[in-house]
Enzyme design. Structure first.
Site, mmCIF file in Angstrom:
data_model
loop_
_atom_site.group_PDB
_atom_site.id
_atom_site.type_symbol
_atom_site.label_atom_id
_atom_site.label_comp_id
_atom_site.label_asym_id
_atom_site.label_seq_id
_atom_site.Cartn_x
_atom_site.Cartn_y
_atom_site.Cartn_z
ATOM 1 C CB CYS A 178 -0.873 -0.031 1.253
ATOM 2 S SG CYS A 178 -1.859 1.436 1.491
ATOM 3 C CB CYS B 55 -2.488 4.851 -6.040
ATOM 4 S SG CYS B 55 -3.994 4.118 -5.403
HETATM 5 N N1 DGL Z 1 -3.751 1.075 -1.257
HETATM 6 C C1 DGL Z 1 -3.870 2.509 -1.272
HETATM 7 C C2 DGL Z 1 -2.579 3.126 -1.869
HETATM 8 O O1 DGL Z 1 -1.876 2.487 -2.613
HETATM 9 C C3 DGL Z 1 -5.086 2.962 -2.047
HETATM 10 C C4 DGL Z 1 -6.402 2.620 -1.373
HETATM 11 C C5 DGL Z 1 -6.560 3.257 -0.017
HETATM 12 O O2 DGL Z 1 -6.698 4.493 0.052
HETATM 13 O O3 DGL Z 1 -6.549 2.521 0.955
HETATM 14 O O4 DGL Z 1 -2.276 4.259 -1.589
#
Ligand code: DGL
Length: 272
Positions: free
Chosen positions: A69, A186
């Site tokens: 993430c 992201c």
């Molecule tokens: N997994 C998050 C990121 O890569 C995107 C989704 C979220 O906001 O939890 O920043």
């Protein structure tokens, strides 16, 4: 065993690349889909929830955890690596993230101006700017929060007119700054990679962030034979979610591009 942690579903796009790049590795994916998204949360909440997930994966036997993430990598990883891990009972194990592999590639490929599309949490952390500047202070970095893209992609609207319009909308300020490199910062953006490249135009290179993470992990493991994982490498896969299993499998399919069977787990739930 290697644990791959994400706030929910999107990290399966990173897991997919790691899994294909290194099929023999034993991998567990943990998605905190009950509490996703992390993007709009406070730094304290992102840290606390990430720590709970990390503890869970270490307890499950992981020697190395990849925080897939971007929001958690940017906002919580440094504190987890520097303050938490050395003073915990898991001392000696490793936690890595997605920020540094991407930044290392940015400084190799960027000419002058770098654009970053990411969640609010990632941008608020300032981590991309700090890490890029510490390696090349001449590079200029411009960041745009793009929360609508996360929802659209997650809900299966990656190819919709609405998604294309939001891509155009979020890219506009970056194109106005004449960036030459775009970081899709992201977990969800591998699903719109082609559209990002198309709408960015030929003067902007779009980084293939999830592939970079998978390639660098392979390289990291080859340089760290001491991490020779206790278990025999059998290509073991396990998919865990804190949320509804059916929903996790349905949405997860968009990111993993194949069906999979998930199990529900419970983390220490605490709202802060
Ligand atoms: N997994 C998050 C990121 O890569 C995107 C989704 C979220 O906001 O939890 O920043």
């Amino acid at each position: 065993m290697i644990g791959v942690f994400d706030s929910g579903f999107g990290g399966l796009s990173v897991f997919d690349k790691i899994s294909k790049q290194s099929p023999d590795l034993n991998l567990i994916y943990l998605g905190d889909s009950e509490r996703t998204p992390y993007g709009p949360r406070s730094k304290e909440t992102i840290y606390e929830w990430s720590k709970q997930a990390i503890d869970f994966l270490f307890e499950r036997g992981c020697q190395l955890i990849i925080i897939a993430c971007h929001t958690a990598s940017n906002s919580a990883l440094r504190q987890l690596q520097q303050d938490y891990l050395p003073n915990s009972k898991y001392k000696g194990r490793k936690i890595l993230g997605v920020t540094i592999p991407i930044v290392e590639e940015v400084v190799l490929q960027a000419k002058k101006r770098v654009g970053v599309l990411a969640t609010r949490g990632s941008i608020k952390s300032n981590r991309f700017i700090e890490e890029i500047k510490s390696r090349n202070s001449k590079l200029e970095i411009f960041q745009v929060a793009s929360p609508m893209l996360v929802s659209l992609i997650e809900e299966g609207y990656s190819d919709s007119v609405a998604c294309k319009q939001f891509i155009k909308h979020y890219l506009k300020p970056l194109k106005n700054k004449q960036i030459d490199l775009l970081v899709p910062g992201c977990t969800h953006f591998p699903l719109i990679f082609d559209q990002l490249q198309k709408k960015s135009g030929k003067n902007i290179k779009v980084l293939n962030a999830s592939q970079i993470v998978a390639d660098k992990l392979k390289d990291y493991l080859s340089r760290h034979p001491e991490l020779e994982f206790n278990n025999k490498l059998t290509g073991y896969r396990e998919y865990l979610t804190t949320g509804d299993v059916d929903l996790f499998q349905e949405i997860g399919h968009r990111f993993l591009k194949t069906s999979f069977a998930a199990k529900k787990v419970v983390l220490k739930f605490k709202l802060i």
